[in-house]
Enzyme design. Structure first.
Site, PDB file in Angstrom:
ATOM      1  N   CYS A   1     -11.232  40.907 -51.838  1.00  0.00           N
ATOM      2  CA  CYS A   1     -10.919  40.244 -50.573  1.00  0.00           C
ATOM      3  C   CYS A   1      -9.924  41.090 -49.785  1.00  0.00           C
ATOM      4  O   CYS A   1      -8.901  41.501 -50.324  1.00  0.00           O
ATOM      5  CB  CYS A   1     -10.323  38.871 -50.867  1.00  0.00           C
ATOM      6  SG  CYS A   1      -9.749  38.013 -49.396  1.00  0.00           S
TER       7      CYS A   1
ATOM      8  N   CYS B   1      -6.395  39.126 -49.632  1.00  0.00           N
ATOM      9  CA  CYS B   1      -5.473  38.888 -50.748  1.00  0.00           C
ATOM     10  C   CYS B   1      -5.784  39.731 -51.976  1.00  0.00           C
ATOM     11  O   CYS B   1      -5.142  39.587 -53.000  1.00  0.00           O
ATOM     12  CB  CYS B   1      -5.482  37.409 -51.124  1.00  0.00           C
ATOM     13  SG  CYS B   1      -7.038  36.865 -51.874  1.00  0.00           S
TER      14      CYS B   1
ATOM     15  N   CYS C   1     -12.899  32.870 -49.393  1.00  0.00           N
ATOM     16  CA  CYS C   1     -12.137  33.275 -50.578  1.00  0.00           C
ATOM     17  C   CYS C   1     -11.422  32.057 -51.162  1.00  0.00           C
ATOM     18  O   CYS C   1     -10.756  31.314 -50.439  1.00  0.00           O
ATOM     19  CB  CYS C   1     -11.131  34.347 -50.173  1.00  0.00           C
ATOM     20  SG  CYS C   1      -9.989  34.788 -51.486  1.00  0.00           S
TER      21      CYS C   1
ATOM     22  N   CYS D   1      -7.290  32.737 -50.800  1.00  0.00           N
ATOM     23  CA  CYS D   1      -6.532  32.737 -49.540  1.00  0.00           C
ATOM     24  C   CYS D   1      -7.265  32.005 -48.417  1.00  0.00           C
ATOM     25  O   CYS D   1      -6.726  31.874 -47.323  1.00  0.00           O
ATOM     26  CB  CYS D   1      -6.171  34.164 -49.117  1.00  0.00           C
ATOM     27  SG  CYS D   1      -7.557  35.128 -48.521  1.00  0.00           S
TER      28      CYS D   1
ATOM     29  N   CYS E   1     -24.326  36.637 -47.934  1.00  0.00           N
ATOM     30  CA  CYS E   1     -24.361  37.528 -46.781  1.00  0.00           C
ATOM     31  C   CYS E   1     -22.919  37.641 -46.271  1.00  0.00           C
ATOM     32  O   CYS E   1     -22.395  36.698 -45.681  1.00  0.00           O
ATOM     33  CB  CYS E   1     -25.286  36.914 -45.734  1.00  0.00           C
ATOM     34  SG  CYS E   1     -25.550  37.930 -44.299  1.00  0.00           S
TER      35      CYS E   1
END
Ligand SMILES: [Zn+2]
Length: 134
Positions: free
Chosen positions: A51, A54, A99, A102, A122
């Site tokens: 990510c 984070c 995510c 976060c 996607c």
């Protein structure tokens, strides 16, 4: 959007400082990058996509496949790394992916992917940071 708390929370100001304007637009504003715009689409090395908000590991390179959509696509995420919500924007009902740590928006998941999961995550490439393992 429903109000939800995530293990990692930042103020809007912190997000703007941390992310590029394009990342901020996509990840915090539920935007979508232009298809084919991200170099990670063509990333073929072994490794893990983290990510960009984070640094949590989200998708492994062996779950990545070429979907032809112009966005990096994955069969399945790392266990527990992402959560989904129902997205009713643009006159469609889609499953939004964010995510789990976060809360940053990553992309959408569709059920027209290849086996074994049959899913197609996607994902906006700008929401990801690639960590090569070799
Ligand atoms: Zn995150």
């Amino acid at each position: 959007m429903t109000v939800e708390t995530f293990p990692i929370t930042r103020t809007d100001e912190e997000w703007q400082r941390l992310l590029t304007p394009e990342q901020y637009r996509v990840m915090r504003g539920h935007g979508t990058e232009a298809p084919g715009s991200c170099a990670l689409l063509h990333e073929k090395r072994r490794g893990v996509f983290h990510c960009a908000g984070c640094d949590t590991p989200l998708f492994a390179s062996n779950d990545k496949f070429e979907s032809g959509t112009g966005w990096p696509s994955f069969n399945e995420p790392e266990p527990g790394s992402v959560e989904t919500s129902v997205d009713r924007s643009h006159f469609m009902v889609r499953t939004e992916v964010h995510c789990a740590h976060c809360g940053s928006h990553l992309g959408h998941v569709f059920d027209d992917g290849p086996p074994p999961s049959g899913l197609r995550y996607c994902i906006n490439g700008v929401a990801l940071v690639f960590h090569p393992s070799e």
